[in-house]
Design an enzyme around this catalytic site. Sequence first.
Site, PDB file in Angstrom:
ATOM      1  N   ARG A   1      49.190  18.227 -28.147  1.00 34.81           N
ATOM      2  CA  ARG A   1      48.923  17.586 -26.863  1.00 34.81           C
ATOM      3  C   ARG A   1      49.916  16.453 -26.649  1.00 34.81           C
ATOM      4  O   ARG A   1      49.949  15.482 -27.388  1.00 34.81           O
ATOM      5  CB  ARG A   1      47.488  17.053 -26.785  1.00 34.81           C
ATOM      6  CG  ARG A   1      47.180  16.428 -25.426  1.00 34.81           C
ATOM      7  CD  ARG A   1      45.701  16.301 -25.127  1.00 34.81           C
ATOM      8  NE  ARG A   1      45.018  15.330 -25.954  1.00 34.81           N
ATOM      9  CZ  ARG A   1      43.775  14.880 -25.716  1.00 34.81           C
ATOM     10  NH1 ARG A   1      43.107  15.332 -24.663  1.00 34.81           N
ATOM     11  NH2 ARG A   1      43.207  14.014 -26.537  1.00 34.81           N
TER      12      ARG A   1
ATOM     13  N   GLU B   1      40.832  17.400 -15.946  1.00 37.96           N
ATOM     14  CA  GLU B   1      40.079  16.175 -16.207  1.00 37.96           C
ATOM     15  C   GLU B   1      40.347  15.090 -15.165  1.00 37.96           C
ATOM     16  O   GLU B   1      39.836  13.970 -15.292  1.00 37.96           O
ATOM     17  CB  GLU B   1      40.430  15.637 -17.594  1.00 37.96           C
ATOM     18  CG  GLU B   1      41.917  15.362 -17.794  1.00 37.96           C
ATOM     19  CD  GLU B   1      42.274  14.982 -19.213  1.00 37.96           C
ATOM     20  OE1 GLU B   1      41.377  14.910 -20.071  1.00 37.96           O
ATOM     21  OE2 GLU B   1      43.462  14.759 -19.477  1.00 37.96           O
TER      22      GLU B   1
ATOM     23  N   ASP C   1      36.939  11.752 -19.168  1.00 37.64           N
ATOM     24  CA  ASP C   1      38.078  11.402 -18.328  1.00 37.64           C
ATOM     25  C   ASP C   1      37.797  11.755 -16.872  1.00 37.64           C
ATOM     26  O   ASP C   1      38.166  11.011 -15.956  1.00 37.64           O
ATOM     27  CB  ASP C   1      39.342  12.129 -18.801  1.00 37.64           C
ATOM     28  CG  ASP C   1      40.246  11.220 -19.629  1.00 37.64           C
ATOM     29  OD1 ASP C   1      40.455  10.060 -19.217  1.00 37.64           O
ATOM     30  OD2 ASP C   1      40.730  11.659 -20.672  1.00 37.64           O
TER      31      ASP C   1
ATOM     32  N   ASP D   1      37.376   7.833 -28.060  1.00 45.46           N
ATOM     33  CA  ASP D   1      38.816   7.786 -27.829  1.00 45.46           C
ATOM     34  C   ASP D   1      39.051   7.111 -26.483  1.00 45.46           C
ATOM     35  O   ASP D   1      38.142   6.513 -25.916  1.00 45.46           O
ATOM     36  CB  ASP D   1      39.457   9.172 -27.931  1.00 45.46           C
ATOM     37  CG  ASP D   1      38.994  10.124 -26.829  1.00 45.46           C
ATOM     38  OD1 ASP D   1      38.277   9.682 -25.906  1.00 45.46           O
ATOM     39  OD2 ASP D   1      39.357  11.311 -26.884  1.00 45.46           O
TER      40      ASP D   1
END
Length: 716
Positions: free
Chosen positions: A332, A422, A450, A622
């Site tokens: 990613r 997202e 998100d 996160d």
Amino acid sequence: MTQRKEIEGLQVDVAFAEFIEVCALPGTGVSPDRFWKGLSRLVGDLSEQNHRLLRKRDDLQMQINRWHCHHRDQPYDHRIYRHFLEEIGYLLPEGDAFEVQTTNLDPEIASVAGPQLVVPVTNARYALNAANARWGSLYDSLYGTDALSGPVTSSAYDKGRGARVVARARVFLDEAFPLNGTSHADARRYHIRDGVLYVDDRSLIHPEKFVGYRGHPKAPESVLLRNHGLHVELVFDRTHPIGSRDQCGLADILIESAISTIMDCEDSVACVDAADKISAYANWLGLMKGDLEVTFMKNGSTITRKMNGDRSYIRADGGAMSLKGRALMLVRNVGHLMTTETVLDRKGAEMFEGLLDALVSTLIGMHDLQRSGGNSVAGSIYVVKPKMHGPEEVAFCDQIFSMVEDILDLPRFTVKLGIMDEERRTSVNLKECIRAAQNRAAFINTGFLDRTGDEIHTSMEAGPFSRKDFIRRKAWITAYENLNVDIGLECGFQGRGQIGKGMWAKPDLMADMLEQKIEHPRAGATCAWVPSPVAATLHALHYHQIDVHAVQSRLKAGGRRAHVDGLLEIPLATFRKWSTLQIIREVENNVQGVLGYVVRWVNHGVGCSTVPDINDVGLMEDRATCRISAQHVANWLHHGIVSDAQVMDVFKRMAEVVDRQNDGDSSYVPMAPECDGPAFRAACDLIFQGVGQPSGYTEPILHRRRRERKAQMAHA
């Protein structure tokens, strides 16, 4: 001071240049001259386009803010709102039907449904754990977690609990691999005769589910089974402490678990300078070359961990076969927003980090393409791209990787693209986003956190949002989750790409996960995120219960269950009869989570970890979780639900709570009572400056404060 050297008009960090030329380039066939000229061209040709796309984000946001301010005291009418979004180019017309044209896909992407791990690539130990999580022990996963009721002892082996584990595992075998006229619990002998598996004198109801074995057919060392594309290995060993007490000598059941894993350079890492980027790239290089190793101390012993090899078996018909011993790895990259000091452009400005990630992660992926038995057997490199806003940004991403492939002399569409659904402008235009990368698209997924953070920021001026737990209960989230699957199937992802669902964020609550996360394969998702190898093994049980491809066929035949109008229902608070105590409790919960995460990010450079919440329940945190919490409090501040003074009071009290929760960490730097360090100030900035942050993202503030902290440590 950062040491730099000029290369092709760029000012390049010296250590990064050495990493590229000494470590990354050799073995790829790409010369240093070709690489640096290519990087210079990438920066020169695409930077202004990147800036333009970011300016468009800001312009659309300003128009939406003005609209909400003008209509705030009027009844909400989604038809009027939708028309406005169409007028400004936020909501685009949906084009004709099409299907993705992506080719050269590995089976883990195209056809095998199963768990997906996400892990910070900067932590070599975690990265290796994730890569090796392709196979996991069902016995260990049941015994060591609350998936099996009762206390888990950490010292002597609990024979009673062990017996319950064995019994539960036999139930799984009966469900996934039923026998004619008997149960696996009554089995005394597994053996192979004429290519057929027999349990005592009984065969499987579905004999095709037996695919191989190890050892001698009359007394195999292991038996390999397959259900819904996933393998299960029964391991026999009468000298083993478990096998010696088992009537058929079954010592363990190995489950094919993490089918794929995302090696993350984004939300779960804290990469703020060239040294951090080199660390991330170096681990990705080791994974792609297959030689990453890490040595560490555990329980007083030195352990060296490296990547597992493939697994060899004898096929049912007597021929040889092998299976991967590692998860398929995707990388990613970062999104389009951030820049990096690793390379400065011709004007001395930091280059866009996403451009650097694209070139370097693809270059490193070439090492895998040039070896057999590595990550991709189909000759592809898989890149997940987060935080893209709408089709134009996806098209830009496709353009980036086309240029990268030209620079590195790779065939067109070698790089396969994962589109993370997202951001709101992507959700409402998802079909056109996929169309913009229809020759690369190999993965879409939903990410509630998100997506909610962007929902709050996009509609910041619309009014106060519901309390966080209630946002999840609003109709928009169901529409979002359903539409993602519906459009993925319409666009041909069945058998040609992953449709994913989000993270299980409670790594210690596996019983709850087993009860709830089965909804993801039931929803037609071919993969869903889990926080650990053990969670992957347990979540794999769901894919044995549910035939995801059959679910997808039913959903595809039924047509869309959700529509864009459902996504435009803003989850505002309908009735705001909250007591002062309810308001403060909500703010405390959010602030404590922000502080608990940010203090580790800023002070220790830890981008993802299990952080105790306000009730001391460990949650996987996160930047996505931080984004939603910070934006939620910022929204309430903006609309006067809570005051600056009240929020600051909560910050100081929660700093003491977080300090207490970290008492056992000798390296931890307390925030209270001074509450003036970079970590505390970063958490405050995220909320008090939250309305003005681009898309509500946390990165600009966290990066600035982490650099401040690193400077302090350097001069200490």
